[in-house]
Design a protein around this motif. Structure first.
Motif, mmCIF file in Angstrom:
data_model
loop_
_atom_site.group_PDB
_atom_site.id
_atom_site.type_symbol
_atom_site.label_atom_id
_atom_site.label_comp_id
_atom_site.label_asym_id
_atom_site.label_seq_id
_atom_site.Cartn_x
_atom_site.Cartn_y
_atom_site.Cartn_z
ATOM 1 N N ALA A 118 39.878 33.824 60.657
ATOM 2 C CA ALA A 118 39.752 33.648 62.022
ATOM 3 C C ALA A 118 38.182 34.145 61.926
ATOM 4 C CB ALA A 118 40.461 34.316 62.475
ATOM 5 N N ARG A 119 37.932 35.293 61.540
ATOM 6 C CA ARG A 119 36.061 35.783 61.437
ATOM 7 C C ARG A 119 35.441 35.135 60.342
ATOM 8 N NH1 ARG A 119 37.498 41.677 63.542
ATOM 9 N NH2 ARG A 119 38.833 41.058 65.318
ATOM 10 N N ALA A 120 35.686 34.106 59.250
ATOM 11 C CA ALA A 120 34.896 33.422 58.174
ATOM 12 C C ALA A 120 34.694 34.871 57.317
ATOM 13 C CB ALA A 120 34.203 33.016 58.684
ATOM 14 N N VAL A 121 35.614 35.979 57.299
ATOM 15 C CA VAL A 121 34.821 36.792 56.633
ATOM 16 C C VAL A 121 35.262 36.919 55.076
ATOM 17 C CG1 VAL A 121 35.695 39.504 55.948
ATOM 18 C CG2 VAL A 121 34.908 38.551 58.200
ATOM 19 N N ARG A 122 35.341 36.593 53.567
ATOM 20 C CA ARG A 122 35.773 36.019 52.358
ATOM 21 C C ARG A 122 36.320 37.493 52.022
ATOM 22 N NH1 ARG A 122 31.112 34.896 48.186
ATOM 23 N NH2 ARG A 122 33.176 34.913 46.955
ATOM 24 N N VAL A 123 37.478 37.323 51.167
ATOM 25 C CA VAL A 123 38.906 37.958 50.908
ATOM 26 C C VAL A 123 38.860 38.321 49.756
ATOM 27 C CG1 VAL A 123 40.403 38.867 51.369
ATOM 28 C CG2 VAL A 123 40.018 38.318 53.209
ATOM 29 N N HIS A 124 38.602 38.765 48.666
ATOM 30 C CA HIS A 124 38.846 38.893 47.553
ATOM 31 C C HIS A 124 39.743 40.235 47.073
ATOM 32 C CE1 HIS A 124 35.691 36.341 46.230
ATOM 33 N NE2 HIS A 124 35.127 37.287 47.354
ATOM 34 N N GLY A 125 40.435 40.222 45.928
ATOM 35 C CA GLY A 125 41.997 41.365 46.233
ATOM 36 C C GLY A 125 40.958 41.487 44.694
ATOM 37 N N VAL A 126 42.544 42.614 44.300
ATOM 38 C CA VAL A 126 42.159 43.513 42.793
ATOM 39 C C VAL A 126 42.204 42.872 41.766
ATOM 40 C CG1 VAL A 126 44.883 43.918 42.402
ATOM 41 C CG2 VAL A 126 42.756 45.206 41.799
ATOM 42 N N LEU A 127 42.879 41.681 41.334
ATOM 43 C CA LEU A 127 42.961 40.510 40.524
ATOM 44 C C LEU A 127 41.456 40.184 40.035
ATOM 45 C CD1 LEU A 127 45.872 39.130 40.205
ATOM 46 C CD2 LEU A 127 45.620 40.914 38.789
ATOM 47 N N TRP A 128 40.119 39.524 41.479
ATOM 48 C CA TRP A 128 39.734 39.443 41.079
ATOM 49 C C TRP A 128 38.487 40.634 41.188
ATOM 50 C CZ3 TRP A 128 34.592 40.862 44.027
ATOM 51 C CH2 TRP A 128 33.850 39.944 43.882
ATOM 52 N N ILE A 129 39.093 41.450 41.584
ATOM 53 C CA ILE A 129 37.492 42.740 40.619
ATOM 54 C C ILE A 129 37.634 42.902 39.422
ATOM 55 C CG2 ILE A 129 37.600 45.127 40.397
ATOM 56 C CD1 ILE A 129 38.412 44.752 43.753
ATOM 57 N N ILE A 130 39.202 42.486 38.904
ATOM 58 C CA ILE A 130 39.234 43.240 37.319
ATOM 59 C C ILE A 130 38.695 41.399 36.691
ATOM 60 C CG2 ILE A 130 40.609 42.491 35.610
ATOM 61 C CD1 ILE A 130 41.364 44.981 36.436
ATOM 62 N N ASP A 131 38.560 40.557 36.894
ATOM 63 C CA ASP A 131 37.825 39.422 36.800
ATOM 64 C C ASP A 131 36.171 39.711 36.709
ATOM 65 O OD1 ASP A 131 40.275 37.881 36.328
ATOM 66 O OD2 ASP A 131 40.103 36.505 37.697
ATOM 67 N N GLU A 132 35.850 40.438 37.822
ATOM 68 C CA GLU A 132 34.756 40.472 37.567
ATOM 69 C C GLU A 132 34.273 41.582 36.955
ATOM 70 O OE1 GLU A 132 32.160 39.355 40.103
ATOM 71 O OE2 GLU A 132 33.496 37.613 40.243
ATOM 72 N N LEU A 133 34.994 42.280 36.764
ATOM 73 C CA LEU A 133 34.264 43.551 35.776
ATOM 74 C C LEU A 133 34.523 43.272 34.457
ATOM 75 C CD1 LEU A 133 37.270 46.856 36.793
ATOM 76 C CD2 LEU A 133 34.521 45.938 37.154
ATOM 77 N N HIS A 134 35.574 42.209 34.131
ATOM 78 C CA HIS A 134 35.117 41.279 32.330
ATOM 79 C C HIS A 134 33.994 40.584 32.834
ATOM 80 C CE1 HIS A 134 36.996 38.555 29.667
ATOM 81 N NE2 HIS A 134 37.118 39.775 29.071
ATOM 82 N N ALA A 135 33.708 39.992 33.502
ATOM 83 C CA ALA A 135 32.660 38.799 34.157
ATOM 84 C C ALA A 135 31.195 39.525 33.507
ATOM 85 C CB ALA A 135 32.676 38.380 34.593
ATOM 86 N N ALA A 136 31.102 41.108 34.401
ATOM 87 C CA ALA A 136 30.034 41.429 33.788
ATOM 88 C C ALA A 136 30.603 42.620 32.385
ATOM 89 C CB ALA A 136 29.923 42.592 35.042
#
Length: 61
Positions: free
Chosen positions: A6-24
């Motif tokens: 409703a407030r147009a805020v992007r939401v990410h979860g723990v699996l997204w964090i895992i993906d980002e840690l791996h990608a980086a």
């Protein structure tokens, strides 16, 4: 999540964090695999098993 949407805020979860840690490349793959395995075995963790398994296969290849 409804409030975030409703407030147009992007939401990410723990699996997204895992993906980002791996990608980086900032976290050892073995640690990511270990975390995924622990979460998969924990009945108190509500993550999609198929998504955990997808990452386990990708990281173990």
């Amino acid at each position: 999540m409804t409030v975030a949407t409703a407030r147009a805020v992007r939401v990410h979860g723990v699996l997204w964090i895992i993906d980002e840690l791996h990608a980086a490349g900032v976290c050892e793959v073995e640690l990511l695999i270990s975390a995924l395995q622990v979460w998969r075995a924990d009945d108190a963790v509500f993550l999609p098993v198929a998504e955990i398994d997808k990452r386990l296969r990708r990281f173990s290849a």
